[in-house]
Design an enzyme around this catalytic site. Structure first.
Site, PDB file in Angstrom:
ATOM      1  N   CYS A 114     -24.749 -33.864 -58.608  1.00  0.00           N
ATOM      2  CA  CYS A 114     -25.827 -33.541 -57.662  1.00  0.00           C
ATOM      3  C   CYS A 114     -25.457 -33.889 -56.220  1.00  0.00           C
ATOM      4  O   CYS A 114     -26.149 -33.464 -55.293  1.00  0.00           O
ATOM      5  CB  CYS A 114     -27.113 -34.251 -58.061  1.00  0.00           C
ATOM      6  SG  CYS A 114     -27.592 -33.928 -59.752  1.00  0.00           S
ATOM      7  N   HIS A 254     -32.542 -35.465 -52.559  1.00  0.00           N
ATOM      8  CA  HIS A 254     -32.234 -34.742 -53.798  1.00  0.00           C
ATOM      9  C   HIS A 254     -33.515 -34.642 -54.616  1.00  0.00           C
ATOM     10  O   HIS A 254     -34.222 -35.628 -54.815  1.00  0.00           O
ATOM     11  CB  HIS A 254     -31.140 -35.486 -54.570  1.00  0.00           C
ATOM     12  CG  HIS A 254     -30.873 -34.912 -55.921  1.00  0.00           C
ATOM     13  ND1 HIS A 254     -30.788 -33.555 -56.149  1.00  0.00           N
ATOM     14  CD2 HIS A 254     -30.659 -35.507 -57.127  1.00  0.00           C
ATOM     15  CE1 HIS A 254     -30.544 -33.347 -57.422  1.00  0.00           C
ATOM     16  NE2 HIS A 254     -30.471 -34.509 -58.046  1.00  0.00           N
ATOM     17  N   ASN A 284     -34.827 -30.138 -61.059  1.00  0.00           N
ATOM     18  CA  ASN A 284     -33.576 -30.649 -60.507  1.00  0.00           C
ATOM     19  C   ASN A 284     -32.512 -29.558 -60.592  1.00  0.00           C
ATOM     20  O   ASN A 284     -32.120 -29.168 -61.692  1.00  0.00           O
ATOM     21  CB  ASN A 284     -33.161 -31.889 -61.310  1.00  0.00           C
ATOM     22  CG  ASN A 284     -31.872 -32.507 -60.822  1.00  0.00           C
ATOM     23  OD1 ASN A 284     -31.140 -31.909 -60.037  1.00  0.00           O
ATOM     24  ND2 ASN A 284     -31.589 -33.709 -61.292  1.00  0.00           N
TER      25      ASN A 284
HETATM   26  O1  UT7 Z   1     -29.713 -35.756 -60.786  1.00  0.00           O
HETATM   27  C1  UT7 Z   1     -29.756 -36.875 -61.620  1.00  0.00           C
HETATM   28  C2  UT7 Z   1     -30.359 -36.443 -62.917  1.00  0.00           C
HETATM   29  N1  UT7 Z   1     -31.242 -37.303 -63.617  1.00  0.00           N
HETATM   30  C3  UT7 Z   1     -32.342 -37.940 -63.151  1.00  0.00           C
HETATM   31  O2  UT7 Z   1     -32.641 -38.008 -62.005  1.00  0.00           O
HETATM   32  C4  UT7 Z   1     -33.200 -38.566 -64.207  1.00  0.00           C
HETATM   33  C5  UT7 Z   1     -33.731 -39.906 -63.824  1.00  0.00           C
HETATM   34  N2  UT7 Z   1     -34.683 -40.359 -64.816  1.00  0.00           N
HETATM   35  C6  UT7 Z   1     -35.942 -39.870 -64.882  1.00  0.00           C
HETATM   36  O3  UT7 Z   1     -36.337 -39.050 -64.076  1.00  0.00           O
HETATM   37  C7  UT7 Z   1     -36.881 -40.438 -65.936  1.00  0.00           C
HETATM   38  O4  UT7 Z   1     -36.247 -41.523 -66.573  1.00  0.00           O
HETATM   39  C8  UT7 Z   1     -37.305 -39.389 -66.987  1.00  0.00           C
HETATM   40  C9  UT7 Z   1     -38.222 -38.359 -66.370  1.00  0.00           C
HETATM   41  C10 UT7 Z   1     -36.077 -38.689 -67.583  1.00  0.00           C
HETATM   42  C11 UT7 Z   1     -38.072 -40.062 -68.121  1.00  0.00           C
HETATM   43  O5  UT7 Z   1     -39.191 -40.766 -67.611  1.00  0.00           O
HETATM   44  P1  UT7 Z   1     -39.497 -42.255 -68.066  1.00  0.00           P
HETATM   45  O6  UT7 Z   1     -40.747 -42.654 -67.436  1.00  0.00           O
HETATM   46  O7  UT7 Z   1     -38.249 -43.063 -67.758  1.00  0.00           O
HETATM   47  O8  UT7 Z   1     -39.717 -42.094 -69.617  1.00  0.00           O
HETATM   48  P2  UT7 Z   1     -38.888 -42.744 -70.825  1.00  0.00           P
HETATM   49  O9  UT7 Z   1     -37.520 -42.167 -70.905  1.00  0.00           O
HETATM   50  O10 UT7 Z   1     -39.015 -44.237 -70.700  1.00  0.00           O
HETATM   51  O11 UT7 Z   1     -39.727 -42.248 -72.052  1.00  0.00           O
HETATM   52  C12 UT7 Z   1     -41.066 -42.653 -72.259  1.00  0.00           C
HETATM   53  C13 UT7 Z   1     -41.580 -41.961 -73.521  1.00  0.00           C
HETATM   54  C14 UT7 Z   1     -40.635 -42.071 -74.708  1.00  0.00           C
HETATM   55  O12 UT7 Z   1     -41.441 -42.222 -75.859  1.00  0.00           O
HETATM   56  P3  UT7 Z   1     -41.638 -43.670 -76.539  1.00  0.00           P
HETATM   57  O13 UT7 Z   1     -40.244 -44.114 -76.901  1.00  0.00           O
HETATM   58  O14 UT7 Z   1     -42.253 -44.514 -75.471  1.00  0.00           O
HETATM   59  O15 UT7 Z   1     -42.512 -43.366 -77.695  1.00  0.00           O
HETATM   60  C15 UT7 Z   1     -39.959 -40.725 -74.760  1.00  0.00           C
HETATM   61  O16 UT7 Z   1     -39.551 -40.374 -76.067  1.00  0.00           O
HETATM   62  O17 UT7 Z   1     -41.713 -40.553 -73.262  1.00  0.00           O
HETATM   63  C16 UT7 Z   1     -41.051 -39.823 -74.294  1.00  0.00           C
HETATM   64  N3  UT7 Z   1     -40.593 -38.574 -73.715  1.00  0.00           N
HETATM   65  C17 UT7 Z   1     -41.356 -37.472 -73.644  1.00  0.00           C
HETATM   66  N4  UT7 Z   1     -42.621 -37.251 -74.022  1.00  0.00           N
HETATM   67  C18 UT7 Z   1     -43.127 -36.014 -73.799  1.00  0.00           C
HETATM   68  C19 UT7 Z   1     -39.366 -38.292 -73.167  1.00  0.00           C
HETATM   69  N5  UT7 Z   1     -39.345 -37.032 -72.740  1.00  0.00           N
HETATM   70  C20 UT7 Z   1     -40.563 -36.499 -73.016  1.00  0.00           C
HETATM   71  C21 UT7 Z   1     -41.148 -35.236 -72.809  1.00  0.00           C
HETATM   72  N6  UT7 Z   1     -42.417 -35.044 -73.195  1.00  0.00           N
HETATM   73  N7  UT7 Z   1     -40.486 -34.214 -72.200  1.00  0.00           N
END
Ligand code: UT7
Length: 335
Positions: A114, A254, A284
């Site tokens: 990115c 970004h 993104n």
């Molecule tokens: O250019 C660089 C590219 N990457 C990034 O910038 C990504 C940076 N990270 C993020 O933006 C965030 O970490 C995410 C948006 C990917 C995830 O958000 P989060 O608040 O960190 O959520 P999490 O990974 O801690 O997941 C929380 C819960 C999990 O369930 P449990 O384990 O708490 O039951 C996930 O399984 O949300 C669940 N989950 C979803 N639920 C519904 C993960 N993805 C989804 C989804 N829909 N799409």
């Protein structure tokens, strides 16, 4: 040695297909509410089956040249930032050189995930300041949909396809780019990667069965790095230009996640109103994220002549990059 360089034209190419959160929620276990509240994304663009990154790059480049009022014959160097080239070689820069009909100029792709577009701007600036080039085309183009696992809800809701481009020309001292900072830390490499398809794990039945040609990400680890990287890179670029947060008129961050941008704004003590945000429409788009946001910020009047801007990004590698720019006149908008 010339004094500096500035952006004299911007272009953008958006694939026509819009994929909404509601549509995604019909194919993976997610909801519009989850995606909006955790990321800010509402919809994203998906390239048509026959479109590759060079098609998006070409469309954006054509518009950037048109707004700059510059013909292909004037280009001295083509730089394309991309993580999703059409193929391993030839590079995307050569593919668009042929279609644009430029002279047989230098053509290189920059691979810093990115951060690729801002890395590319830095290379372009160096080429202009050293006198090696006078007019440089810098493009960011991605078809991330091709390396997205559409069954992995943790990643497939985040990404989209787009192209953005800028034309750079020499500028007077005090106009245009004032500072650049680039960073990389390979310790973060495991947090965000595509494991196969390169020389370590060439494509095989096994790599395909294991889904190793898709984006693999540790979201929360990348999140923490991202906030830190955005703040540190922006602050360093400002320091190197002898400027502070109060001098900033606009920030083009970004577009990965609205929560990352909001946290960075708070830590940097720059009001959120100065941050341009379009993550809701495109998700993104990696290397295309900054040029597309800059294009739209300029079209919306958020970027004005004489205004001081910061472009700041982070990505896989880990990589990060930021620059400050005193927006120069001369960008002719489309009628
Ligand atoms: O250019 C660089 C590219 N990457 C990034 O910038 C990504 C940076 N990270 C993020 O933006 C965030 O970490 C995410 C948006 C990917 C995830 O958000 P989060 O608040 O960190 O959520 P999490 O990974 O801690 O997941 C929380 C819960 C999990 O369930 P449990 O384990 O708490 O039951 C996930 O399984 O949300 C669940 N989950 C979803 N639920 C519904 C993960 N993805 C989804 C989804 N829909 N799409």
């Amino acid at each position: 040695m010339r004094q500096g360089s500035t952006i004299v034209g911007l272009g953008r190419y958006l694939p026509g297909r819009i994929l909404t959160n509601a549509e995604l929620a019909r194919t993976v276990d997610t909801t519009d509410e989850w995606i909006r509240s955790r990321t800010g994304v509402e919809e994203r663009r998906i390239a048509a089956p026959e479109e590759a990154s060079s098609d998006l790059a070409y469309g954006a480049a054509r518009e950037a040249l048109e707004t700059a009022g510059i013909g292909p014959a004037e280009i001295d160097l083509i730089i394309v930032g991309t993580t999703t080239p059409d193929m391993v070689f030839p590079n995307v820069a050569c593919l668009i050189q042929k279609r644009l009909g430029t002279r047989t100029v230098g053509c290189l792709d920059v691979s810093a995930a990115c951060s690729s577009f801002v890395y590319g701007l830095s290379v372009a600036h160096g080429a202009i300041v050293s006198g090696q080039a006078e007019t440089v085309l810098v493009v960011g183009a991605e078809t991330l949909s091709r390396i997205t696992n559409w069954r992995d809800r943790a990643t497939c809701v985040l990404f989209g396809d787009c192209g953005g481009a800028a034309v750079l020309r020499p500028a007077r001292k005090g106009d245009g780019f004032l500072s650049f900072t680039l960073g990389g830390d390979g310790q973060g490499g495991d947090a965000l990667q595509m494991k196969a398809g390169g020389s370590r794990r060439p494509a095989s039945y096994e790599t395909i069965e294991r889904g190793e040609h898709y984006i693999a990400m540790n979201g929360s680890e990348v999140y923490q790095f991202a906030v830190r990287a955005l703040c540190d890179a922006a602050a360093q670029a400002l320091r190197e230009a002898d400027l502070g947060p109060a001098d900033v008129d606009f920030v083009i961050p970004h577009q990965a996640n609205i929560r990352i941008i909001e946290s960075a704004a708070r830590r940097l003590k720059i009001p959120m109103e100065k941050f341009f945000v379009n993550v809701q429409r495109y998700g993104n788009t990696s290397a295309a994220s900054i040029p597309v946001a800059l294009y739209e910020a300029a079209a919306a009047g958020c970027v004005r002549d004489g205004g001081l801007g910061v472009l700041v990004t982070f990505g896989a590698g880990y990589t990060w990059a930021a620059c400050t720019i005193r927006w120069g006149g001369g960008i002719r908008r489309r009628a």
